[in-house]
Enzyme design. Structure first.
Site, PDB file in Angstrom:
ATOM      1  N   LYS A 191      -4.981  16.257 -33.974  1.00 35.96           N
ATOM      2  CA  LYS A 191      -5.534  15.268 -34.763  1.00 35.96           C
ATOM      3  C   LYS A 191      -6.214  14.328 -33.667  1.00 35.96           C
ATOM      4  O   LYS A 191      -5.757  13.676 -32.736  1.00 35.96           O
ATOM      5  CB  LYS A 191      -4.378  14.603 -35.324  1.00 35.96           C
ATOM      6  CG  LYS A 191      -4.753  13.300 -36.222  1.00 35.96           C
ATOM      7  CD  LYS A 191      -3.731  12.409 -36.682  1.00 35.96           C
ATOM      8  CE  LYS A 191      -3.934  11.194 -36.071  1.00 35.96           C
ATOM      9  NZ  LYS A 191      -5.188  10.383 -36.133  1.00 35.96           N
ATOM     10  N   GLY A 244      -2.044   7.916 -25.799  1.00 38.14           N
ATOM     11  CA  GLY A 244      -2.210   6.615 -26.499  1.00 38.14           C
ATOM     12  C   GLY A 244      -1.293   5.523 -26.110  1.00 38.14           C
ATOM     13  O   GLY A 244      -0.869   5.461 -25.006  1.00 38.14           O
ATOM     14  N   SER A 245      -0.942   4.711 -26.990  1.00 35.50           N
ATOM     15  CA  SER A 245      -0.171   3.389 -26.477  1.00 35.50           C
ATOM     16  C   SER A 245       1.313   3.723 -26.259  1.00 35.50           C
ATOM     17  O   SER A 245       1.882   4.809 -26.986  1.00 35.50           O
ATOM     18  CB  SER A 245      -0.363   2.408 -27.621  1.00 35.50           C
ATOM     19  OG  SER A 245       0.187   2.837 -28.924  1.00 35.50           O
ATOM     20  N   THR A 246       1.903   3.027 -25.462  1.00 40.69           N
ATOM     21  CA  THR A 246       3.189   3.293 -25.143  1.00 40.69           C
ATOM     22  C   THR A 246       4.159   3.106 -26.103  1.00 40.69           C
ATOM     23  O   THR A 246       5.127   3.964 -26.316  1.00 40.69           O
ATOM     24  CB  THR A 246       3.745   2.358 -23.763  1.00 40.69           C
ATOM     25  OG1 THR A 246       2.746   2.687 -22.593  1.00 40.69           O
ATOM     26  CG2 THR A 246       5.284   2.658 -23.449  1.00 40.69           C
ATOM     27  N   GLY A 249       3.946   6.281 -28.400  1.00 38.18           N
ATOM     28  CA  GLY A 249       4.565   7.169 -27.327  1.00 38.18           C
ATOM     29  C   GLY A 249       6.042   7.380 -27.558  1.00 38.18           C
ATOM     30  O   GLY A 249       6.797   8.257 -27.421  1.00 38.18           O
ATOM     31  N   GLU A 266       0.861  10.792 -22.397  1.00 37.01           N
ATOM     32  CA  GLU A 266       0.086   9.941 -21.208  1.00 37.01           C
ATOM     33  C   GLU A 266       0.001   8.660 -21.932  1.00 37.01           C
ATOM     34  O   GLU A 266      -0.914   8.449 -23.137  1.00 37.01           O
ATOM     35  CB  GLU A 266      -1.238  10.681 -21.212  1.00 37.01           C
ATOM     36  CG  GLU A 266      -1.848  10.313 -19.784  1.00 37.01           C
ATOM     37  CD  GLU A 266      -2.985   9.060 -20.346  1.00 37.01           C
ATOM     38  OE1 GLU A 266      -2.730   8.293 -20.030  1.00 37.01           O
ATOM     39  OE2 GLU A 266      -4.191   9.638 -20.515  1.00 37.01           O
ATOM     40  N   CYS A 300      -7.126   3.746 -20.241  1.00 35.83           N
ATOM     41  CA  CYS A 300      -5.819   3.932 -19.736  1.00 35.83           C
ATOM     42  C   CYS A 300      -5.457   3.366 -18.151  1.00 35.83           C
ATOM     43  O   CYS A 300      -4.398   2.700 -17.845  1.00 35.83           O
ATOM     44  CB  CYS A 300      -4.964   5.015 -20.564  1.00 35.83           C
ATOM     45  SG  CYS A 300      -5.600   6.322 -19.797  1.00 35.83           S
ATOM     46  N   GLU A 397      -1.174  -4.711 -21.285  1.00 38.28           N
ATOM     47  CA  GLU A 397      -2.658  -3.778 -21.431  1.00 38.28           C
ATOM     48  C   GLU A 397      -3.395  -4.579 -22.454  1.00 38.28           C
ATOM     49  O   GLU A 397      -2.889  -4.432 -23.581  1.00 38.28           O
ATOM     50  CB  GLU A 397      -1.834  -2.501 -21.650  1.00 38.28           C
ATOM     51  CG  GLU A 397      -3.264  -1.452 -21.640  1.00 38.28           C
ATOM     52  CD  GLU A 397      -2.996  -0.168 -21.918  1.00 38.28           C
ATOM     53  OE1 GLU A 397      -2.296   0.167 -22.901  1.00 38.28           O
ATOM     54  OE2 GLU A 397      -3.371   0.780 -21.436  1.00 38.28           O
TER      55      GLU A 397
HETATM   56  P1  NDP Z   1      -2.247   4.540 -30.939  1.00 37.99           P
HETATM   57  O1  NDP Z   1      -1.558   4.763 -29.643  1.00 37.99           O
HETATM   58  O2  NDP Z   1      -1.986   3.957 -31.959  1.00 37.99           O
HETATM   59  O3  NDP Z   1      -3.179   5.789 -31.248  1.00 37.99           O
HETATM   60  C1  NDP Z   1      -3.471   7.149 -30.457  1.00 37.99           C
HETATM   61  C2  NDP Z   1      -3.362   8.197 -31.476  1.00 37.99           C
HETATM   62  O4  NDP Z   1      -2.165   8.279 -31.900  1.00 37.99           O
HETATM   63  C3  NDP Z   1      -4.276   8.076 -32.572  1.00 37.99           C
HETATM   64  O5  NDP Z   1      -4.849   9.388 -32.981  1.00 37.99           O
HETATM   65  C4  NDP Z   1      -3.311   7.426 -33.507  1.00 37.99           C
HETATM   66  O6  NDP Z   1      -3.954   7.978 -34.996  1.00 37.99           O
HETATM   67  C5  NDP Z   1      -2.184   8.349 -33.435  1.00 37.99           C
HETATM   68  N1  NDP Z   1      -1.063   7.749 -33.789  1.00 37.99           N
HETATM   69  C6  NDP Z   1      -0.420   6.325 -34.044  1.00 37.99           C
HETATM   70  N2  NDP Z   1       0.524   6.312 -34.369  1.00 37.99           N
HETATM   71  C7  NDP Z   1       1.240   7.661 -34.532  1.00 37.99           C
HETATM   72  C8  NDP Z   1       2.256   7.928 -35.044  1.00 37.99           C
HETATM   73  N3  NDP Z   1       3.461   7.204 -35.176  1.00 37.99           N
HETATM   74  N4  NDP Z   1       2.429   9.262 -35.244  1.00 37.99           N
HETATM   75  C9  NDP Z   1       1.623  10.105 -34.925  1.00 37.99           C
HETATM   76  N5  NDP Z   1       0.503   9.657 -34.413  1.00 37.99           N
HETATM   77  C10 NDP Z   1       0.194   8.494 -34.136  1.00 37.99           C
HETATM   78  O7  NDP Z   1      -3.453   3.623 -30.131  1.00 37.99           O
HETATM   79  P2  NDP Z   1      -4.312   2.506 -31.009  1.00 37.99           P
HETATM   80  O8  NDP Z   1      -5.568   3.289 -31.392  1.00 37.99           O
HETATM   81  O9  NDP Z   1      -3.523   1.903 -32.196  1.00 37.99           O
HETATM   82  O10 NDP Z   1      -4.683   1.477 -29.914  1.00 37.99           O
HETATM   83  C11 NDP Z   1      -3.684   0.573 -29.801  1.00 37.99           C
HETATM   84  C12 NDP Z   1      -3.397   0.177 -28.354  1.00 37.99           C
HETATM   85  O11 NDP Z   1      -3.010   1.417 -27.555  1.00 37.99           O
HETATM   86  C13 NDP Z   1      -4.843  -0.108 -27.455  1.00 37.99           C
HETATM   87  O12 NDP Z   1      -5.008  -1.403 -27.346  1.00 37.99           O
HETATM   88  C14 NDP Z   1      -4.315   0.231 -26.041  1.00 37.99           C
HETATM   89  O13 NDP Z   1      -3.687  -0.779 -25.499  1.00 37.99           O
HETATM   90  C15 NDP Z   1      -3.413   1.382 -26.356  1.00 37.99           C
HETATM   91  N6  NDP Z   1      -4.230   2.630 -25.999  1.00 37.99           N
HETATM   92  C16 NDP Z   1      -4.042   3.514 -25.001  1.00 37.99           C
HETATM   93  C17 NDP Z   1      -4.507   4.663 -24.817  1.00 37.99           C
HETATM   94  C18 NDP Z   1      -4.379   5.227 -23.323  1.00 37.99           C
HETATM   95  O14 NDP Z   1      -5.301   6.380 -23.267  1.00 37.99           O
HETATM   96  N7  NDP Z   1      -3.512   5.095 -22.883  1.00 37.99           N
HETATM   97  C19 NDP Z   1      -5.580   5.086 -25.550  1.00 37.99           C
HETATM   98  C20 NDP Z   1      -5.640   4.293 -27.038  1.00 37.99           C
HETATM   99  C21 NDP Z   1      -4.818   3.238 -27.163  1.00 37.99           C
HETATM  100  P3  NDP Z   1      -4.846   6.734 -35.771  1.00 37.99           P
HETATM  101  O15 NDP Z   1      -6.126   6.588 -34.972  1.00 37.99           O
HETATM  102  O16 NDP Z   1      -5.131   7.213 -37.112  1.00 37.99           O
HETATM  103  O17 NDP Z   1      -4.249   5.533 -35.742  1.00 37.99           O
END
Ligand code: NDP
Length: 819
Positions: A191, A244-246, A249, A266, A300, A397
């Site tokens: 996804k 994605g975000s902590t 995670g 990650e 990140c 962050e």
């Molecule tokens: P998220 O962690 O929310 O999103 C990352 C991915 O996970 C997206 O595909 C999102 O889908 C999906 N997702 C979100 N919630 C769920 C869930 N409960 N179950 C399954 N999948 C999920 O990051 P955001 O885009 O909201 O960004 C928010 C903050 O996260 C940023 O400001 C940054 O601080 C951090 N971030 C960190 C990253 C890293 O590489 N470490 C990368 C991106 C963000 P969808 O796009 O549909 O919401």
């Protein structure tokens, strides 16, 4: 601007990359459907969402929004494809991965423009960094597919993998996830992030072009609450890989706890960028630009905390401000732009919100005078000084182009501030003194450390975090283990079903140990009879205490637990440890952290010494096992001798489970060092009270960790009898701590403890789930058995690299050469 004006001002003229090819491709395909079983498939509910260009705020196209029914369909396709894909010879899989890499290169320009349009990042970055790295990942992993059979013999693919990726490096994150998964023979449902689906959909088209078998890769676009949630909770998924975000995670860890799904995370970061006073400041300035303004700071591992030695702080800040005045911010498709757009208005507002908090908290903000486009989601490069180490700016962050500055005086202070964060993803160290840089690198808690460089990535070099930045690695050989499982897991599920295999292994082991072979009939007997009880000791008349900080300590509660043998005969009592005892034990384990700096040779010597002392008391330990379990003496003796052999194995491994030197396309070397994790909590299995305990403690301490162990509650005396052995084997105080008591309660306390870095649990399925749930407190690594037993006597199941890998984490230290 006319050419004459450009000539006179020496300013950059516009150098736009044409978007026509990408726009035509979008037009031809819209609305975009889901990619399931190699077919473009309309979503069950016929719902679509809009994808827009962050640089203009205008919609680009419509993309299918998958929900549960669509995810079910994709998972079913991946499941159906798995048997044949997992059996496809490595060479054939390598050919597919190679073909994918070639096709990525062929479509590089289209992919680069699409990524720029969809995400807002500059074309300079997508063209020169993202897309070439994507191709490199597929080439590199084509190699691992080819070599899997010989280099990962004894491992099998995990199965169907659910992958969830963020928007900051859309196609690159896809490559980091899909390339190793396919190389190792898994099938995938991925996804993409809602904001950035387009390059994943172009990738799907490439899958059709290369003729990848149907169902091997499925792409379900959609929202987190529907597609993401359905994927995480799907019962037929064997592994989730998430970036994605902590916070998300953490919620995925909770949702998958106890399900047996393998998980790699990650997550976020707040990486330090440490500048010593002998560094070349002009290089440092360019380094900072790459650290925090690369991809608008939406990285990140962005070097978002600038730690400068106090005596050069003012000079560096002045140079930095001058450089910031020259950063160009605007149309991402203009090849001369340094900074593009933030991915969405929401993300831009979040950055603004955190910046406002910083100003309110008293930090000093500075932004260059350069104009920032008013249309679209742009945010100017921002510098904060006068930042307090505990402030929001220094801890949270921001995920935007915002740099916060702190100062330090000594190298030790630099390390302390660098590690003053809940994250541990990356760090940069700048100094012309390589001795200093390489001394600091192991001390910083981070998965990647860049010396005099920053934000370097390569498929050969594993990437991933410490602490709340997650666990698991992507890239390198270490990354492959996220997509395989030991082959024996498919054969043996639980002790009863594997009695024959257990017997065979015991027989082989006994022969190897030089003792009389254990016969199958005797083995079966020990499960059912207590006829050998009485062979051993009379009931114990003293209660062993706990073992904390090298001393025997009374349990805080003052209570003890009665331990009965196999026939219900009371054998004695052990102390009933509680939360406070665990706290003391963890504190003692932390105090002993110098153990990790002890040379591997010395650690080996101590393990040999433990073995020697155990060998001198072999028959006494064997009789204790007989008393506790009712097994035959020969069988118990075999367990003791196998424990002894195991101690020898890990003594041997201490200086042989080494790191490696990677060769990425860079003038320099990347040192992949295997480091201790820190404090490991461990709940030992019941099956073999001594061997289970030794099999966990020995690899952990061999690799430099300190431990807090909960012995088998049914048969704790085999562990408590080791106190004197540890005391007489020169084990430094605090390296091994033992708390007897109720396994489930104590495990939960350990799993919740913020100063425990990893938790190993070998008990019940429910206990495993509880540990995984409790681990989210600080996102610690866990290793649990989901209630399945393993044959501890068997060398493949009971010792070796699986244990050593669980006892270490890899840090990649990048050291470029040249002036
Ligand atoms: P998220 O962690 O929310 O999103 C990352 C991915 O996970 C997206 O595909 C999102 O889908 C999906 N997702 C979100 N919630 C769920 C869930 N409960 N179950 C399954 N999948 C999920 O990051 P955001 O885009 O909201 O960004 C928010 C903050 O996260 C940023 O400001 C940054 O601080 C951090 N971030 C960190 C990253 C890293 O590489 N470490 C990368 C991106 C963000 P969808 O796009 O549909 O919401």
């Amino acid at each position: 601007m006319s050419i004459m004006e450009i000539f006179e001002t020496m300013d950059y003229g516009p150098a736009p990359e044409a978007s026509s090819l990408a726009l035509a491709w979008i037009k031809e395909h819209q609305p975009f459907q889901l990619f399931i079983n190699n077919q473009w498939t309309a979503p069950a509910k016929e719902t679509y969402f809009e994808s827009s260009n962050p640089a203009t705020g205008k919609g680009i196209t419509k993309v299918a929004a998958a929900d549960k029914a669509d995810v079910d369909k994709a998972v079913a396709a991946a499941r159906k494809a798995f048997p044949s894909w997992s059996k496809t010879p490595g060479h054939v899989r390598a050919r597919y991965l190679y073909a994918i890499a070639r096709h990525i290169q062929k479509h590089a320009r289209l992919l680069a423009v699409l990524e720029s349009l969809d995400n807002g990042k500059t074309i300079r970055e997508t063209r020169d960094i993202d897309i070439p790295l994507v191709a490199r990942h597929f080439y590199y992993h084509a190699g691992w597919a080819q070599l899997m059979e010989t280099e990962l013999s004894g491992y099998q693919p995990v199965g169907v993998v659910g992958q969830i990726i963020p928007w900051n490096f859309p196609l690159l994150m896809l490559a980091w996830k899909i390339a190793p998964a396919l190389a190792m023979g898994n099938t995938v449902v991925l996804k993409p992030a809602r904001y950035t689906s387009l390059t994943a959909l172009k990738f799907a088209e490439i899958m059709q072009e290369v003729g990848l078998p149907a169902g091997v890769v499925n792409i379900v676009t959609g929202e987190a609450s529907k597609a993401g949630d359905a994927l995480v909770n799907h019962p037929d998924i064997d592994k989730i890989a998430f970036t994605g975000s902590t916070d998300v995670g953490r919620s995925i860890r909770k949702a998958t706890a106890g399900s047996g799904k393998k998980l790699s995370l990650e997550l976020g970061g707040k990486s330090p960028f440490i500048v010593f006073d002998d560094a070349d400041l002009d290089s440092v300035v360019e380094g900072v630009v790459d650290a925090i303004w690369f991809n608008q700071g939406q990285v990140c591992c962005a070097g978002s905390r600038l730690l400068v030695q106090e005596n050069i702080a003012e000079r560096l800040i002045n140079k930095l401000r001058a450089r910031m005045e020259n950063l160009r911010i605007g149309d991402p498709l203009d090849k001369a732009m340094d900074i593009g757009a933030i991915v969405s208005p929401g993300q831009r507002e979040e950055i603004q919100h955190l910046v406002d908090i910083g100003v309110k908290e008293g930090a000093q903000m500075w932004q260059p005078s350069t104009a920032c486009p008013t249309e679209g989601s742009f945010f100017p490069p921002t510098l904060f000084t006068n930042v307090a180490p505990a402030s929001t700016l220094a801890q949270v962050e921001i995920f935007g182009p915002v740099l916060v500055t702190l100062t330090f005086r000594t190298p030790a202070e630099a390390v302390e501030i660098a590690n003053n964060t809940r994250y541990g993803l990356a760090a940069s160290i700048w100094s012309d003194n390589i001795n200093l840089a390489l001394d600091i690198a192991p001390k910083v808690k981070a998965g990647s450390v860049w010396v005099n460089c920053t934000n370097q990535f390569d498929a050969a070099c594993g990437f991933g975090g410490y602490r709340e930045s997650g666990y698991g690695r992507e890239g390198g050989k270490e990354g492959l283990y996220e997509y395989v499982k030991p082959a024996w897991l498919n054969v043996h599920h639980g002790r009863s079903s594997s009695a024959k295999a257990v017997a065979q292994a015991e027989e082989q082991q006994a022969t190897a140990n030089g003792s009389a072979a254990v016969h199958t009939d005797e083995l079966e007997e020990f499960n059912t009879t207590d006829s050998h009880v009485g062979y051993g000791f009379p009931p114990i008349d003293r209660t062993p205490k706990l073992f904390i900080g090298g001393k025997q300590a009374r349990p805080d509660s003052g209570y003890s637990l009665t331990i009965t043998g196999a026939a219900g005969r009371v054998l004695g009592e052990v102390g009933e440890g509680n939360r406070k005892d665990i706290r003391n034990a963890v504190e003692a384990a932390h105090k002993a952290s110098g153990w990790s700096a002890t040379s591997a040779h010395n650690r080996a010597q101590i393990l040999y010494y433990i073995a020697e002392n155990l060998g001198a008391r072999e028959s006494e330990f064997a009789r204790r096992i007989v008393d506790q379990t009712g097994r035959t003496y020969a069988d118990a003796l075999n367990e003791v001798q196998t424990s002894l052999s195991r101690l020898f194995s890990y003594a041997a491994w201490t200086d042989k489970f080494e790191g490696s030197v990677h060769l990425p396309p860079l003038r320099g070397a990347v040192l992949a060092m295997k480091e201790a994790i820190g404090v490991i909590g461990m709940a030992c299995p019941d099956d073999y009270p001594l061997l289970g305990f030794i099999s966990l403690v020995a690899p952990a301490i061999a690799m430099g960790n300190t431990v807090v162990a909960i012995p088998s509650p049914r048969a704790p005396f085999s562990a408590t009898d080791c106190y004197q052995i540890f005391e007489t084997s020169d084990v430094p105080a605090g390296v091994i701590n033992i708390v007897t008591g109720e396994r489930e309660t104590l495990s939960k306390v350990l799993a919740e403890h913020h100063d425990v870095n990893s938790m190993w649990y070998f008990g019940t399925a429910e206990g495993s789930k509880a540990v995984e749930l409790a681990s989210t407190s600080n996102m610690k690594r866990t290793w649990v058995n989901y209630g399945r037993s393993r044959n501890w006597l068997d060398r493949i199941q009971g010792e070796g690299e699986e244990f050593l890998r669980e006892a270490t984490q890899v840090k990649n230290i990048w050291v470029p050469y040249g002036e």
